[in-house]
Design a protein around this motif. Structure first.
Motif, PDB file in Angstrom:
ATOM      1  N   UNK A 163       0.873  -1.174   0.000  1.00 18.17           N
ATOM      2  CA  UNK A 163       0.000   0.000   0.000  1.00 18.17           C
ATOM      3  C   UNK A 163       0.912   1.227   0.000  1.00 18.17           C
ATOM      4  N   UNK A 164       0.718   2.118  -0.960  1.00 16.01           N
ATOM      5  CA  UNK A 164       1.530   3.330  -1.039  1.00 16.01           C
ATOM      6  C   UNK A 164       1.006   4.315   0.002  1.00 16.01           C
ATOM      7  N   UNK A 165       1.865   4.744   0.923  1.00 19.93           N
ATOM      8  CA  UNK A 165       1.397   5.608   2.009  1.00 19.93           C
ATOM      9  C   UNK A 165       0.933   6.963   1.465  1.00 19.93           C
ATOM     10  N   UNK A 166       0.201   7.676   2.293  1.00 26.13           N
ATOM     11  CA  UNK A 166      -0.473   8.902   1.863  1.00 26.13           C
ATOM     12  C   UNK A 166       0.486   9.969   1.341  1.00 26.13           C
ATOM     13  N   UNK A 167       1.577  10.207   2.066  1.00 23.55           N
ATOM     14  CA  UNK A 167       2.519  11.255   1.642  1.00 23.55           C
ATOM     15  C   UNK A 167       3.130  10.906   0.283  1.00 23.55           C
ATOM     16  N   UNK A 168       3.446   9.622   0.074  1.00 22.15           N
ATOM     17  CA  UNK A 168       4.016   9.210  -1.214  1.00 22.15           C
ATOM     18  C   UNK A 168       2.979   9.318  -2.323  1.00 22.15           C
ATOM     19  N   UNK A 169       1.729   8.995  -2.007  1.00 18.60           N
ATOM     20  CA  UNK A 169       0.678   9.101  -3.018  1.00 18.60           C
ATOM     21  C   UNK A 169       0.487  10.554  -3.451  1.00 18.60           C
ATOM     22  N   UNK A 170       0.508  11.485  -2.487  1.00 19.97           N
ATOM     23  CA  UNK A 170       0.392  12.903  -2.835  1.00 19.97           C
ATOM     24  C   UNK A 170       1.540  13.330  -3.744  1.00 19.97           C
TER      25      UNK A 170
END
Length: 197
Positions: A153-160
């Motif tokens: 799962x790609x974490x939120x900060x990386x997804x942004x």
């Protein structure tokens, strides 16, 4: 036959067998087909925390060892050694991508992800990125393939950060906002749903 004729598997037997079987490089779990020895009271939560018997496993080397012998078969997760296979629960994906680097641009761009257990993978044909959207909320859950069906799962900060790198390209007959990596375009969201001005 399960190791030491174990009727109820425990983490210690898995640790000993895994330590004995792992040398340099990743263990060849795809070659191991031991008997199923039952389920272990172990779970990987959505944030990547491993729990054993309801308690978080705080020893990082132990978590890394377990993650190296993880296998997905028939939609179920197992810890596998040459002598035994035990089932565990995974709440979402077994890994979390906690960072990435981007090199190049456009079709030549390569996105290289690092997981919380130090796996390193470059997204591309063999390591695709996919985004699943919650049907009720539309909330995205982005994933990158790590190995043998096991995703992070790609974490939120990386997804942004990924979204900041996104560009519009045709995908399945429509324009999509997505990212390039390894010569492959990975769609994130239909461009029609995004205010691009």
């Amino acid at each position: 036959m399960c190791a030491q004729n174990i009727v109820t598997p425990d983490a210690d037997s898995i640790v000993k067998a895994a330590q004995a079987a792992t040398g340099k490089g990743p263990p060849p779990v795809h070659l191991w087909n031991p008997p199923f020895c039952g389920d272990l009271d172990m779970e990987i939560r959505r944030d990547g925390t491993w729990f054993y018997m309801g308690t978080p496993i705080g020893r990082r080397p132990l978590v890394k060892l377990f993650s190296s012998i993880l296998k997905l078969e028939g939609g179920k997760y197992f810890l596998v050694t040459p002598v035994e296979k035990v089932g565990i629960r995974v709440e979402d994906a077994p890994f979390v991508a906690v960072d990435f680097t981007a090199e190049g641009a456009g079709r030549a761009q390569v996105l290289t992800f690092v997981t919380h257990v130090d796996d390193v993978v470059s997204a591309g044909a063999d390591h695709p990125i996919r985004v699943v959207r919650d049907p009720q909320t539309g909330e995205p859950s982005p994933y990158v393939m790590v190995r043998a069906g096991l995703e992070a799962l790609i974490d939120r900060k990386s997804f942004y950060r990924l979204v900041d790198l996104a560009e519009v390209a045709p995908h399945e007959g429509a324009d999509w906002l997505g990212v390039w990596s390894g010569g492959v375009f990975f769609a994130i969201i239909p461009a029609a749903e995004v205010d691009l001005d």
